[in-house]
Write a protein that holds these residues in place. Structure first.
Motif, PDB file in Angstrom:
ATOM      1  N   SER A   1       0.646  -1.173   0.292  1.00 24.59           N
ATOM      2  CA  SER A   1      -0.212  -0.587  -0.075  1.00 24.59           C
ATOM      3  C   SER A   1       0.352   1.324   0.294  1.00 24.59           C
ATOM      4  CB  SER A   1      -0.445  -0.133   1.226  1.00 24.59           C
ATOM      5  OG  SER A   1      -1.177  -1.073   1.308  1.00 24.59           O
TER       6      SER A   1
ATOM      7  N   TRP B   1      -0.094   4.477  -2.468  1.00 24.99           N
ATOM      8  CA  TRP B   1      -1.134   4.963  -2.018  1.00 24.99           C
ATOM      9  C   TRP B   1      -1.673   6.030  -1.352  1.00 24.99           C
ATOM     10  CZ3 TRP B   1      -4.287  -0.291  -0.399  1.00 24.99           C
ATOM     11  CH2 TRP B   1      -3.896  -1.648  -1.246  1.00 24.99           C
TER      12      TRP B   1
ATOM     13  N   ASP C   1      -7.624   1.540  -4.642  1.00 23.70           N
ATOM     14  CA  ASP C   1      -6.324   2.798  -4.233  1.00 23.70           C
ATOM     15  C   ASP C   1      -6.433   3.912  -3.788  1.00 23.70           C
ATOM     16  OD1 ASP C   1      -5.659  -0.203  -4.870  1.00 23.70           O
ATOM     17  OD2 ASP C   1      -4.483  -0.434  -6.606  1.00 23.70           O
ATOM     18  N   ASN C   2      -7.507   4.024  -4.184  1.00 21.04           N
ATOM     19  CA  ASN C   2      -7.650   6.190  -4.762  1.00 21.04           C
ATOM     20  C   ASN C   2      -8.123   6.691  -3.659  1.00 21.04           C
ATOM     21  OD1 ASN C   2      -9.605   5.130  -5.319  1.00 21.04           O
ATOM     22  ND2 ASN C   2     -10.195   6.935  -7.480  1.00 21.04           N
TER      23      ASN C   2
END
Length: 449
Positions: free
Chosen positions: A198, A201, A267-268
């Motif tokens: 992550s 991100w 993810d965003n």
């Protein structure tokens, strides 16, 4: 007007002070001689961070009606926030003269000064506590008040007995097994692998600084030191990270609560939440290079913080376990912290906190700065310089004179941080050791430690 005032009270109780102030502002010109209106309007301003307007409005209310105890009590509370302790004391005493059974005023007054055994409030407070018609809430306020005062005058056995009354009367409920499950879930979800995956991100911003750990471990003092730097702003205890965690479920592809939902998010979403948090920080200060959130329980969300802000600086405050837990037991938290009203629960909660912090040390790519309260007290300048260096700003001598920093302090430590560094918070547990059997057992600390 009664409906408008009732709505403003509801907004204040829901921590929506700005909405309350906006609501009342429309009616202000027509209520210049309405003491109740001005009092609420002042509280709304103060709770929104405009303390000077809050003081002026409540003073106007008192000028119109000087015999309302709540007006004096709430003005005293605002004066205490901004460090005007003499004025705070005067108005607490006025509130108690008007309303001698004002339990909450005794409690708040007990934290606004240091007491001696000949203080006239002592017999009055004990007389109030002897009443048989007290509600649990009033007995709780009075118990903590008496505990604070008898601690000041070094009658420790009596202080502890009153703290017990206060804690018992809170009627708090805490499920340690449920909390253990929550820690298990955090450890399972936020593995080293998931955090590494992550890493891209979040936001690369270095503006956020987080001070966290158990309550009563020096978090306010550390914030006061750092925020004495002209480029650093202390925003206090912000609930935003917990709020973000609470809303993540709505964005997950598989509906589950935090932390499980984190593995089912686009993810965003993390950069989106990070940008929203940064906008929130800028409402406190438009130009500071670092802005501090010193909410201690953010230790629960350190995995999430790391994903949102991989470059953020995290300071983990620690203190002797017995001092930490005892200080929590002696603090009447307004909300949350239900574990803190029982010594056994406190010890068991502390061990789960330790378990989670050990996990974060093992899996986070950027380790928190580990600050020990005793080392800060013993080596103020060296530790202060190290902290300033850690958050990557240049040294400023004002950080050594943190007690001169006149920023409002809204936590229970606001009296302590107006004074120079001292050792009064070290080894407090030794004064109460005979009462700490259940706490020692829960912590797994033997009598020799």
């Amino acid at each position: 007007m009664t409906n408008i005032l009732s709505e403003a009270v509801k907004l204040l109780q829901a921590n929506q002070a700005k909405k309350a102030e906006n609501l009342l502002s429309t009616y202000y010109p027509a209520n210049l001689n309405n003491a109740q209106f001005l009092h609420l309007y002042g509280l709304a301003a103060s709770d929104s961070g405009d303390y000077q307007s809050g003081i002026e409005r409540v003073k106007k209310a008192i000028a119109l009606n000087p015999n309302i105890a709540e007006f004096h009590h709430n003005l005293a509370a605002i004066y205490r926030l901004v460090g005007e302790f003499n004025l705070s004391e005067q108005h607490y005493l006025t509130a108690l003269q008007i309303k001698p059974d004002y339990a909450e005023a005794y409690f708040n007054y007990s934290a606004a000064k240091k007491f001696t055994k000949d203080d006239p409030i002592v017999p009055i407070l004990e007389q109030q506590l002897s009443r048989s018609d007290l509600s649990d809430e009033d007995r709780c306020f009075l118990g903590f008040a008496a505990g604070n005062i008898f601690n000041d005058i070094k009658d420790y056995d009596k202080a502890f007995s009153y703290y017990e009354v206060g804690n018992r009367s809170k009627n708090a409920r805490f499920d340690i097994n449920q909390f253990r499950k929550e820690i298990d879930q955090l450890i399972s979800v936020f593995s080293a692998r998931f955090i590494q995956q992550s890493a891209a991100w979040g936001s690369a911003s270095q503006v956020p600084v987080f001070i966290l750990g158990m309550p009563r471990t020096g978090t306010t003092l550390v914030e006061q030191i750092l925020s004495s730097h002209p480029g650093v702003h202390g925003a206090g205890e912000l609930p935003d990270i917990a709020s973000i965690a609470g809303t993540m479920r709505q964005h997950a592809t598989q509906k589950s609560n935090f932390p499980e939902c984190v593995t089912h998010l686009p993810d965003n979403i993390f950069s989106g939440f990070a940008d929203a948090y940064l906008r929130r920080l800028r409402t406190f200060d438009q130009s500071a290079v670092r802005i501090i959130n010193k909410m201690p329980p953010n230790f629960l969300y350190l995995g999430l913080i790391t994903i949102m802000f991989p470059e953020a600086k995290v300071i983990h405050c620690q203190r002797h376990p017995l001092d930490t837990c005892l200080s929590c037991y002696f603090q009447r938290f307004r909300r949350g912290h239900d574990y803190s009203f029982n010594l056994k629960h406190l010890g068991l909660y502390y061990r789960e906190y330790e378990r989670l912090m050990e996990h974060w040390r093992n899996v986070l790519p950027m380790k928190p700065y580990e600050l020990h309260y005793s080392e800060l007290v013993a080596n103020q300048e060296a530790q202060s310089r190290s902290l300033i260096d850690f958050i990557d700003v240049s040294w400023d001598e004002r950080c050594l004179n943190f007690q001169e920093n006149n920023r409002p302090v809204t936590t229970a430590s606001n009296l302590q941080v107006r004074r120079p560094m001292n050792q009064s918070g070290l080894d407090r547990w030794k004064n109460y050791d005979r009462h700490l059997g259940a706490l020692r057992e829960a912590l797994g600390i033997s009598e020799s430690e």
